[in-house]
Motif scaffolding. Structure first.
Motif, PDB file in Angstrom:
ATOM      1  N   PRO A 152       0.828  -1.217   0.000  1.00  0.00           N
ATOM      2  CA  PRO A 152       0.000   0.000   0.000  1.00  0.00           C
ATOM      3  C   PRO A 152       0.856   1.257   0.000  1.00  0.00           C
ATOM      4  CG  PRO A 152       0.020  -0.983   2.179  1.00  0.00           C
ATOM      5  CD  PRO A 152       0.752  -1.936   1.282  1.00  0.00           C
ATOM      6  N   LYS A 182      -4.925   2.751  -7.689  1.00  0.00           N
ATOM      7  CA  LYS A 182      -5.266   1.483  -7.033  1.00  0.00           C
ATOM      8  C   LYS A 182      -4.932   1.467  -5.543  1.00  0.00           C
ATOM      9  CE  LYS A 182      -4.728  -1.078 -11.359  1.00  0.00           C
ATOM     10  NZ  LYS A 182      -4.049  -2.190 -12.070  1.00  0.00           N
ATOM     11  N   GLY A 183      -4.075   2.404  -5.111  1.00  0.00           N
ATOM     12  CA  GLY A 183      -3.748   2.484  -3.696  1.00  0.00           C
ATOM     13  C   GLY A 183      -2.614   1.582  -3.267  1.00  0.00           C
ATOM     14  N   TYR A 184      -2.021   0.884  -4.202  1.00  0.00           N
ATOM     15  CA  TYR A 184      -0.867   0.044  -3.908  1.00  0.00           C
ATOM     16  C   TYR A 184       0.011   0.000  -5.155  1.00  0.00           C
ATOM     17  CZ  TYR A 184      -3.550  -3.500  -6.487  1.00  0.00           C
ATOM     18  OH  TYR A 184      -4.265  -4.166  -7.447  1.00  0.00           O
ATOM     19  N   VAL A 199      -4.818   8.340  -0.650  1.00  0.00           N
ATOM     20  CA  VAL A 199      -3.598   8.552  -1.426  1.00  0.00           C
ATOM     21  C   VAL A 199      -3.554   9.990  -1.926  1.00  0.00           C
ATOM     22  CG1 VAL A 199      -2.278   7.900  -3.482  1.00  0.00           C
ATOM     23  CG2 VAL A 199      -3.470   6.147  -2.151  1.00  0.00           C
ATOM     24  N   GLN A 243       0.748   5.759   0.355  1.00  0.00           N
ATOM     25  CA  GLN A 243       0.001   6.928   0.813  1.00  0.00           C
ATOM     26  C   GLN A 243       0.255   8.153  -0.071  1.00  0.00           C
ATOM     27  OE1 GLN A 243       1.907   5.010   3.313  1.00  0.00           O
ATOM     28  NE2 GLN A 243      -0.026   3.856   3.277  1.00  0.00           N
ATOM     29  N   ALA A 283      -7.059   6.985  -5.517  1.00  0.00           N
ATOM     30  CA  ALA A 283      -7.654   6.168  -4.460  1.00  0.00           C
ATOM     31  C   ALA A 283      -7.784   6.943  -3.159  1.00  0.00           C
ATOM     32  CB  ALA A 283      -6.807   4.918  -4.234  1.00  0.00           C
TER      33      ALA A 283
END
Length: 728
Positions: free
Chosen positions: A349, A468-470, A382, A351, A379
């Protein structure tokens, strides 16, 4: 014929060295370019790797560090700039800082530029390296330097770009020239073609991770091979830019059809910047651009340069581009690169995400990120920060609709400038956060908190990760079109050779009057390779121009070992060497691993150590920019791999560097003493496990001694100006 005669006249007017008329000594294209800009050479001298030469570069760029260069220029007694066509000022690092102090600094730089007739680009125009490419200061077959480590980027357009330091910049302003040691030459052959979705960023990230044993350290890289022709100029600029992180001092691509067509397109845009046209004869054509114009393009095509078939290289590295998949660098090291499919499976993940810097914020980069973001949103949780490499880039991106797509998708816009890449302004990584960036460096603490994790990737991967946050690949990436996941195919084609300089006996050097015969003191050991300038002197202090030497001493090594400065101060206070003489220089002697001082061009990494009471640093090897800063500021550097090896075996955790001392300490202090005889190179270490040991290092030569006596290059220039004034 008339054009070639004009070229020869221009060369004579600039004082370039000429090639010998005798039997030709083979040269690389980089050596040939340096030959053009070398001055004061002996008759018939052919420039080769390893030579110390005086150079008169085409241009010298300074950015926010122009203020300290002005101070140095004034302090050495210079009254005028030797050649006003050489310097270029670009304000780009701390452009988000609207404090009265920073605005006053910027105003003073602009005033100095106007006073001396120097080309000036204000905050908001763009990152200096991008501006130099856009405005033709970096141009094929020229030598342009900058007081910034990423001047390697100019090699993307066939320009030999290399970093200098602030004192060198002041020397060029005052005299038009400075010294340079021509690096060893390394050929990097790129074969095949990249698969769809694989970019120039993936190439350099993979190179940094695959050849991560200093294969190109302090080298001048010449990119060759059939794979080069399939790389767009933007990809070449990205690769050349990050040859700095790979450890090189130059990263040169050829002047080929791809580059010439790129310049033709750029020239057509410049010619259309007014309403005049061939059909409107009553309206005059726009004035010719002073650097990007048809005459200069014709000139480089009329006199192409290439490496001679028999030219010498210290190494020949080969990468098969067709075996490469997208790669990600990190965390917190460019020497670690992982195939994206492997990392994506870990679902790491993030940030924060960044599409900023001179590495990957050009029009094509913004377009790649916009293609990922269209119809989607960043996302939750983020923050995605975007800044164009220049105002010209942003304007074109806006025209294409890519800028709007990024903003609508949730990207946070920053002004054209360095910002988060250098750890300044909005959006820095906080403690415990993970970020992915399209920038060039992910050293610990570089983009924020030292306890954050930073990865590097291409613009499309950064944008996909933000959505996608990762850490993830874009949906457009077709796995079926990629080669098998794994390490790319790379080879080293040439055998290693030893030079006579490294295998022969070390000759004693005569010592100049007032240069100490002996350096001695307590020995401290930092069991770490690649200890970079961010660790030695944190970036957050770099552009505090009024910071004192005493304050520099208090924060030295803060990002590596926060207790280092206090330890050195206590050792100096309790020094057992109390009976000194002019022939003896006392202090704390720091011993470290290999590639000490790699990273940025900040001069304070050297001055902070010297101010703290460290007059001598011994390492397995040094980053060239740091060594240059050290020599220019009177900090002595010597290499002694044998001592480093013995200290590592005796005191490093598990007998290897990289994890601190055997007791978990970052700086090893075992009460050892060291004495170095500067004339003979004899080193005596007392208190070492196993008893006293003796070593041999290369003695310090007269040129370095004289700079030390003068207090550094600045003092040497002042002395030269005074001598010239007294004899005129």
């Amino acid at each position: 014929m008339r054009r070639l005669a004009s070229i020869r006249l221009l060369a004579r007017r600039r004082g370039y060295a000429t090639l010998s008329a005798g039997p030709r000594i083979p040269q690389t294209v980089i050596e040939k370019v340096v030959q053009k800009y070398a001055v004061d050479l002996p008759e018939g001298k052919v420039v080769k790797a390893g030579d110390y030469v005086m150079i008169r570069p085409e241009h010298v760029m300074t950015h926010d560090n122009t203020g300290p260069v002005i101070s140095k220029f004034n302090s050495i007694g210079a009254k005028r700039i030797a050649s006003t066509r050489q310097p270029v000022f670009t304000l780009d690092h701390d452009v988000q800082n609207k404090s009265s102090k920073n605005l006053a600094k910027y105003a003073n730089i602009e005033a100095f530029a106007r006073q001396h007739g120097v080309d000036f680009f204000p905050a908001g125009r763009g990152i200096g390296h991008q501006v130099l490419v856009e405005e033709g200061y970096a141009f094929p077959y020229t030598l342009t330097v900058a007081s910034d480590s990423h001047s390697n980027m100019y090699g993307g357009v066939g320009c030999v770009g290399t970093p200098i330091v602030r004192t060198d910049a002041a020397a060029i302003w005052a005299t038009g020239k400075t010294w340079w040691q021509v690096p060893r030459m390394v050929k990097v052959e790129l074969r095949g073609r990249l698969a769809p979705g694989v970019t120039g960023k993936d190439v350099i990230v993979a190179l940094c991770g695959s050849f991560n044993r200093d294969e190109v350290l302090n080298a001048a890289i010449e990119f060759t091979g059939d794979g080069v022709a399939a790389l767009a100029v933007d990809d070449r600029l990205t690769i050349a830019n990050m040859t700095t992180e790979w450890g090189a001092l130059v990263g040169l691509f050829p002047v080929d059809r791809v580059l010439l067509q790129w310049y033709d397109a750029l020239l057509r845009k410049l010619e259309l910047r007014t309403f005049s046209s061939a059909t409107q004869s009553s309206i005059p054509m726009p004035p010719e651009h002073p650097r990007i114009n048809r005459w200069r393009l014709d000139a480089i095509q009329a006199a192409p340069l290439s490496s001679d078939p028999e030219a010498s290289y210290s190494s020949h590295l080969i990468l098969d581009l067709s075996t490469l998949v997208p790669h990600v660098s990190g965390p917190n090291s460019v020497k670690i690169s992982t195939p994206l499919p492997e990392l994506e499976a870990s679902h790491i993940p993030i940030q924060k995400a960044y599409l900023v810097s001179c590495t990957n914020s050009r029009v094509s980069d913004l377009a790649a990120a916009a293609a990922v973001l269209r119809g989607r949103k960043v996302a939750p949780g983020v923050e995605f920060y975007v800044a164009a490499a220049s105002s010209v880039v942003q304007q074109e991106s806006e025209r294409l609709g890519d800028w709007e797509a990024l903003v609508v998708g949730g990207a946070k816009v920053l002004p054209a400038g360095c910002g988060p890449c250098i750890g300044l302004g909005t959006g820095l990584l906080e403690e415990g956060e993970t970020g992915i960036s399209a920038t060039n460096r992910n050293y610990k603490g570089r983009m924020g908190h030292p306890k954050a994790q930073a990865y590097l990737a291409s613009p499309a991967v950064v944008a996909a990760s933000a959505v996608k946050g990762y850490i993830a690949s874009p949906d457009s990436l077709d796995a079926a079109a990629l080669p098998p996941v794994g390490a790319p195919t790379f080879t080293i084609a040439s055998p290693e050779t030893e030079s006579a300089a490294t295998t022969g006996a070390l000759a004693a050097e005569p010592l100049l009057p007032t240069f100490p015969a002996t350096f001695r003191g307590t020995l401290l050991f930092a069991p770490q390779d690649n200890l970079n300038t961010d660790a030695i002197y944190p970036g957050k202090y770099t552009y505090q121009d009024d910071i004192t030497l005493a304050r520099q001493a208090e924060v030295v090594m803060e990002n590596y070992d926060p207790s280092f400065a206090e330890l050195v101060a206590s050792l100096r206070a309790a020094s057992q060497f109390s009976h000194s003489s002019p022939d003896i220089k006392e202090g704390v002697v720091l011993v470290a691993g290999y590639n000490f001082g790699t990273g940025s061009s900040r001069e304070q990494a050297a001055t902070a150590l010297k101010s703290a009471g460290v007059p001598l640093v011994i390492a397995g090897s040094f980053g060239d920019i740091f060594k240059r800063n050290a020599i220019n500021n009177g900090l002595v550097c010597v290499e002694c791999p044998e001592l480093v090896a013995d200290l590592t075996r005796a005191y490093a955790l598990a007998g290897v560097r990289g994890a601190g001392g055997a007791n978990g300490e970052l700086t090893v202090n075992e009460g050892m003493t060291i004495s170095v005889q500067m004339g003979s190179g004899e080193v005596v270490v007392g208190g070492l496990a196993g008893g006293e040991r003796r070593y041999a290092v290369r003695p310090v030569g007269p040129s370095v001694q004289e700079l030390w006596i003068c207090g550094g290059l600045e003092g040497y220039i002042l002395k030269s100006i005074q001598v010239d004034a007294s004899t005129s």
